[in-house]
Motif scaffolding. Structure first.
Motif, PDB file in Angstrom:
ATOM      1  N   VAL A   1      -7.232 -71.448 -52.528  1.00 55.99           N
ATOM      2  CA  VAL A   1      -7.814 -70.641 -53.596  1.00 55.99           C
ATOM      3  C   VAL A   1      -8.625 -69.535 -52.936  1.00 55.99           C
ATOM      4  CG1 VAL A   1      -9.325 -70.680 -55.620  1.00 55.99           C
ATOM      5  CG2 VAL A   1      -7.947 -72.698 -55.052  1.00 55.99           C
ATOM      6  N   PHE A   2      -8.412 -68.292 -53.389  1.00 58.15           N
ATOM      7  CA  PHE A   2      -9.115 -67.148 -52.809  1.00 58.15           C
ATOM      8  C   PHE A   2      -9.311 -66.085 -53.879  1.00 58.15           C
ATOM      9  CE2 PHE A   2      -4.597 -66.630 -52.350  1.00 58.15           C
ATOM     10  CZ  PHE A   2      -4.332 -65.276 -52.502  1.00 58.15           C
ATOM     11  N   PRO A   3     -10.337 -65.239 -53.723  1.00 57.95           N
ATOM     12  CA  PRO A   3     -10.606 -64.236 -54.748  1.00 57.95           C
ATOM     13  C   PRO A   3      -9.991 -62.880 -54.427  1.00 57.95           C
ATOM     14  CG  PRO A   3     -12.465 -64.358 -53.282  1.00 57.95           C
ATOM     15  CD  PRO A   3     -11.457 -65.383 -52.797  1.00 57.95           C
ATOM     16  N   ALA A   4      -9.754 -62.122 -55.480  1.00 57.39           N
ATOM     17  CA  ALA A   4      -9.437 -60.695 -55.391  1.00 57.39           C
ATOM     18  C   ALA A   4     -10.418 -60.011 -56.330  1.00 57.39           C
ATOM     19  CB  ALA A   4      -8.002 -60.427 -55.822  1.00 57.39           C
ATOM     20  N   GLN A   5     -10.753 -58.793 -56.010  1.00 53.19           N
ATOM     21  CA  GLN A   5     -11.654 -58.030 -56.875  1.00 53.19           C
ATOM     22  C   GLN A   5     -10.968 -56.732 -57.262  1.00 53.19           C
ATOM     23  OE1 GLN A   5     -15.072 -57.660 -54.332  1.00 53.19           O
ATOM     24  NE2 GLN A   5     -15.960 -59.571 -55.087  1.00 53.19           N
ATOM     25  N   GLN A   6     -10.889 -56.492 -58.555  1.00 48.15           N
ATOM     26  CA  GLN A   6     -10.300 -55.262 -59.068  1.00 48.15           C
ATOM     27  C   GLN A   6     -11.305 -54.620 -60.007  1.00 48.15           C
ATOM     28  OE1 GLN A   6      -7.032 -55.497 -61.854  1.00 48.15           O
ATOM     29  NE2 GLN A   6      -6.111 -53.652 -60.995  1.00 48.15           N
ATOM     30  N   GLN A   7     -11.755 -53.434 -59.651  1.00 44.30           N
ATOM     31  CA  GLN A   7     -12.714 -52.685 -60.455  1.00 44.30           C
ATOM     32  C   GLN A   7     -13.906 -53.556 -60.843  1.00 44.30           C
ATOM     33  OE1 GLN A   7     -10.214 -51.190 -63.595  1.00 44.30           O
ATOM     34  NE2 GLN A   7      -9.280 -49.672 -62.254  1.00 44.30           N
ATOM     35  N   GLY A   8     -14.425 -54.308 -59.876  1.00 42.88           N
ATOM     36  CA  GLY A   8     -15.603 -55.143 -60.084  1.00 42.88           C
ATOM     37  C   GLY A   8     -15.335 -56.486 -60.731  1.00 42.88           C
ATOM     38  N   MET A   9     -14.110 -56.737 -61.147  1.00 43.29           N
ATOM     39  CA  MET A   9     -13.760 -58.009 -61.785  1.00 43.29           C
ATOM     40  C   MET A   9     -13.175 -58.966 -60.744  1.00 43.29           C
ATOM     41  SD  MET A   9     -11.197 -58.711 -64.996  1.00 43.29           S
ATOM     42  CE  MET A   9      -9.682 -58.493 -64.089  1.00 43.29           C
TER      43      MET A   9
ATOM     44  N   ILE B   1     -10.865 -61.998 -59.668  1.00 39.70           N
ATOM     45  CA  ILE B   1      -9.633 -62.652 -60.106  1.00 39.70           C
ATOM     46  C   ILE B   1      -9.374 -63.812 -59.152  1.00 39.70           C
ATOM     47  CG2 ILE B   1      -7.150 -62.391 -60.470  1.00 39.70           C
ATOM     48  CD1 ILE B   1      -7.718 -59.341 -60.813  1.00 39.70           C
ATOM     49  N   GLU B   2      -9.270 -64.997 -59.698  1.00 33.39           N
ATOM     50  CA  GLU B   2      -8.952 -66.160 -58.874  1.00 33.39           C
ATOM     51  C   GLU B   2      -7.470 -66.126 -58.527  1.00 33.39           C
ATOM     52  OE1 GLU B   2      -8.366 -70.808 -59.663  1.00 33.39           O
ATOM     53  OE2 GLU B   2     -10.412 -70.105 -60.087  1.00 33.39           O
TER      54      GLU B   2
ATOM     55  N   PRO C   1     -12.071 -60.295 -50.499  1.00 36.26           N
ATOM     56  CA  PRO C   1     -13.125 -60.787 -49.619  1.00 36.26           C
ATOM     57  C   PRO C   1     -12.567 -61.857 -48.681  1.00 36.26           C
ATOM     58  CG  PRO C   1     -13.816 -60.854 -51.920  1.00 36.26           C
ATOM     59  CD  PRO C   1     -12.350 -60.537 -51.896  1.00 36.26           C
ATOM     60  N   ASP C   2     -13.182 -62.018 -47.558  1.00 42.10           N
ATOM     61  CA  ASP C   2     -12.729 -63.008 -46.575  1.00 42.10           C
ATOM     62  C   ASP C   2     -13.238 -64.395 -46.961  1.00 42.10           C
ATOM     63  OD1 ASP C   2     -11.517 -64.046 -44.343  1.00 42.10           O
ATOM     64  OD2 ASP C   2     -13.116 -63.467 -42.972  1.00 42.10           O
ATOM     65  N   LEU C   3     -12.808 -64.851 -48.110  1.00 45.49           N
ATOM     66  CA  LEU C   3     -13.197 -66.159 -48.639  1.00 45.49           C
ATOM     67  C   LEU C   3     -11.945 -66.893 -49.081  1.00 45.49           C
ATOM     68  CD1 LEU C   3     -16.067 -64.948 -50.988  1.00 45.49           C
ATOM     69  CD2 LEU C   3     -16.359 -66.065 -48.774  1.00 45.49           C
ATOM     70  N   GLN C   4     -11.813 -68.116 -48.656  1.00 45.37           N
ATOM     71  CA  GLN C   4     -10.714 -68.956 -49.095  1.00 45.37           C
ATOM     72  C   GLN C   4     -11.116 -70.407 -48.925  1.00 45.37           C
ATOM     73  OE1 GLN C   4     -10.008 -66.555 -46.535  1.00 45.37           O
ATOM     74  NE2 GLN C   4     -10.697 -67.941 -44.945  1.00 45.37           N
ATOM     75  N   ASP C   5     -10.533 -71.248 -49.748  1.00 43.47           N
ATOM     76  CA  ASP C   5     -10.864 -72.665 -49.701  1.00 43.47           C
ATOM     77  C   ASP C   5      -9.624 -73.469 -50.062  1.00 43.47           C
ATOM     78  OD1 ASP C   5     -12.542 -74.831 -49.276  1.00 43.47           O
ATOM     79  OD2 ASP C   5     -13.426 -74.773 -51.271  1.00 43.47           O
ATOM     80  N   TRP C   6      -9.572 -74.681 -49.597  1.00 40.71           N
ATOM     81  CA  TRP C   6      -8.483 -75.595 -49.916  1.00 40.71           C
ATOM     82  C   TRP C   6      -8.902 -76.453 -51.090  1.00 40.71           C
ATOM     83  CZ3 TRP C   6      -3.589 -76.409 -49.559  1.00 40.71           C
ATOM     84  CH2 TRP C   6      -3.057 -77.682 -49.785  1.00 40.71           C
TER      85      TRP C   6
ATOM     86  N   ASP D   1      -1.885 -65.695 -65.173  1.00 34.95           N
ATOM     87  CA  ASP D   1      -1.542 -66.826 -66.037  1.00 34.95           C
ATOM     88  C   ASP D   1      -2.493 -66.866 -67.237  1.00 34.95           C
ATOM     89  OD1 ASP D   1      -3.929 -68.020 -65.168  1.00 34.95           O
ATOM     90  OD2 ASP D   1      -2.950 -69.734 -64.214  1.00 34.95           O
ATOM     91  N   GLU D   2      -2.363 -67.885 -68.061  1.00 32.97           N
ATOM     92  CA  GLU D   2      -3.157 -67.981 -69.293  1.00 32.97           C
ATOM     93  C   GLU D   2      -4.654 -68.129 -69.027  1.00 32.97           C
ATOM     94  OE1 GLU D   2      -1.758 -71.933 -67.981  1.00 32.97           O
ATOM     95  OE2 GLU D   2      -0.683 -70.109 -68.481  1.00 32.97           O
ATOM     96  N   LEU D   3      -5.029 -68.501 -67.786  1.00 35.65           N
ATOM     97  CA  LEU D   3      -6.436 -68.620 -67.421  1.00 35.65           C
ATOM     98  C   LEU D   3      -6.937 -67.396 -66.659  1.00 35.65           C
ATOM     99  CD1 LEU D   3      -6.454 -72.384 -66.312  1.00 35.65           C
ATOM    100  CD2 LEU D   3      -7.171 -71.401 -68.508  1.00 35.65           C
ATOM    101  N   GLY D   4      -6.104 -66.369 -66.567  1.00 31.27           N
ATOM    102  CA  GLY D   4      -6.506 -65.141 -65.902  1.00 31.27           C
ATOM    103  C   GLY D   4      -6.416 -65.196 -64.376  1.00 31.27           C
ATOM    104  N   ARG D   5      -5.597 -66.115 -63.862  1.00 28.87           N
ATOM    105  CA  ARG D   5      -5.440 -66.290 -62.420  1.00 28.87           C
ATOM    106  C   ARG D   5      -4.092 -65.738 -61.973  1.00 28.87           C
ATOM    107  NH1 ARG D   5      -5.893 -72.714 -62.292  1.00 28.87           N
ATOM    108  NH2 ARG D   5      -4.050 -72.273 -63.505  1.00 28.87           N
ATOM    109  N   ILE D   6      -4.027 -65.473 -60.678  1.00 25.66           N
ATOM    110  CA  ILE D   6      -2.755 -65.133 -60.045  1.00 25.66           C
ATOM    111  C   ILE D   6      -2.308 -66.371 -59.264  1.00 25.66           C
ATOM    112  CG2 ILE D   6      -1.684 -63.780 -58.210  1.00 25.66           C
ATOM    113  CD1 ILE D   6      -2.060 -62.128 -60.712  1.00 25.66           C
ATOM    114  N   ILE D   7      -1.118 -66.830 -59.533  1.00 32.23           N
ATOM    115  CA  ILE D   7      -0.545 -67.971 -58.821  1.00 32.23           C
ATOM    116  C   ILE D   7       0.662 -67.456 -58.054  1.00 32.23           C
ATOM    117  CG2 ILE D   7       0.382 -70.310 -58.991  1.00 32.23           C
ATOM    118  CD1 ILE D   7      -2.418 -70.119 -60.203  1.00 32.23           C
ATOM    119  N   VAL D   8       0.614 -67.581 -56.739  1.00 38.32           N
ATOM    120  CA  VAL D   8       1.741 -67.137 -55.899  1.00 38.32           C
ATOM    121  C   VAL D   8       2.698 -68.305 -55.745  1.00 38.32           C
ATOM    122  CG1 VAL D   8       2.434 -66.194 -53.671  1.00 38.32           C
ATOM    123  CG2 VAL D   8       0.225 -65.544 -54.664  1.00 38.32           C
ATOM    124  N   THR D   9       3.940 -68.086 -56.214  1.00 37.76           N
ATOM    125  CA  THR D   9       4.941 -69.160 -56.151  1.00 37.76           C
ATOM    126  C   THR D   9       6.135 -68.712 -55.356  1.00 37.76           C
ATOM    127  OG1 THR D   9       5.893 -68.404 -58.246  1.00 37.76           O
ATOM    128  CG2 THR D   9       4.274 -70.163 -58.351  1.00 37.76           C
TER     129      THR D   9
END
Length: 92
Positions: free
Chosen positions: A21-29, A31-32, A8-13, A84-92
């Motif tokens: 921080v921005f969302p992704a959606q996979q099969q209705g779930m 993901i931060e 979605p076209d959503l992002q925040d600092w 990660d352990e909290l279910g997030r994707i962190i781009v490094t």
């Protein structure tokens, strides 16, 4: 591009973590997803200074410019299940 992962076209600092921080959606779930200023600076070849009072505006502008590349990388991380352990994707 995998159509089962939507961005979605959503992002925040987030000032405390210095990340976009921005969302992704996979099969209705939902993901931060997060990307820090160091990675944004590397993508853009610019210096992003965390103490700059306009850092949020600058970081979000870089994110928007490189959105497609960032989403592609996040897609690969999700497909590889590298959350990660909290279910997030962190781009490094």
């Amino acid at each position: 591009m995998n159509q089962s992962i939507l961005f979605p076209d959503l992002q925040d600092w987030e000032q405390s973590s210095q990340m976009v921080v921005f969302p992704a959606q996979q099969q209705g779930m939902n993901i931060e997803c997060r990307i820090g200023i160091a990675k944004l600076a590397a993508l853009s070849g610019t210096i992003l200074n965390a103490t700059d009072q306009d850092i949020a505006i600058k970081a979000l502008a870089v994110f928007e410019t490189y959105r497609f590349d960032i989403e592609e990388e996040v897609e690969q991380l999700i497909e590889q299940e590298l959350l990660d352990e909290l279910g997030r994707i962190i781009v490094t």
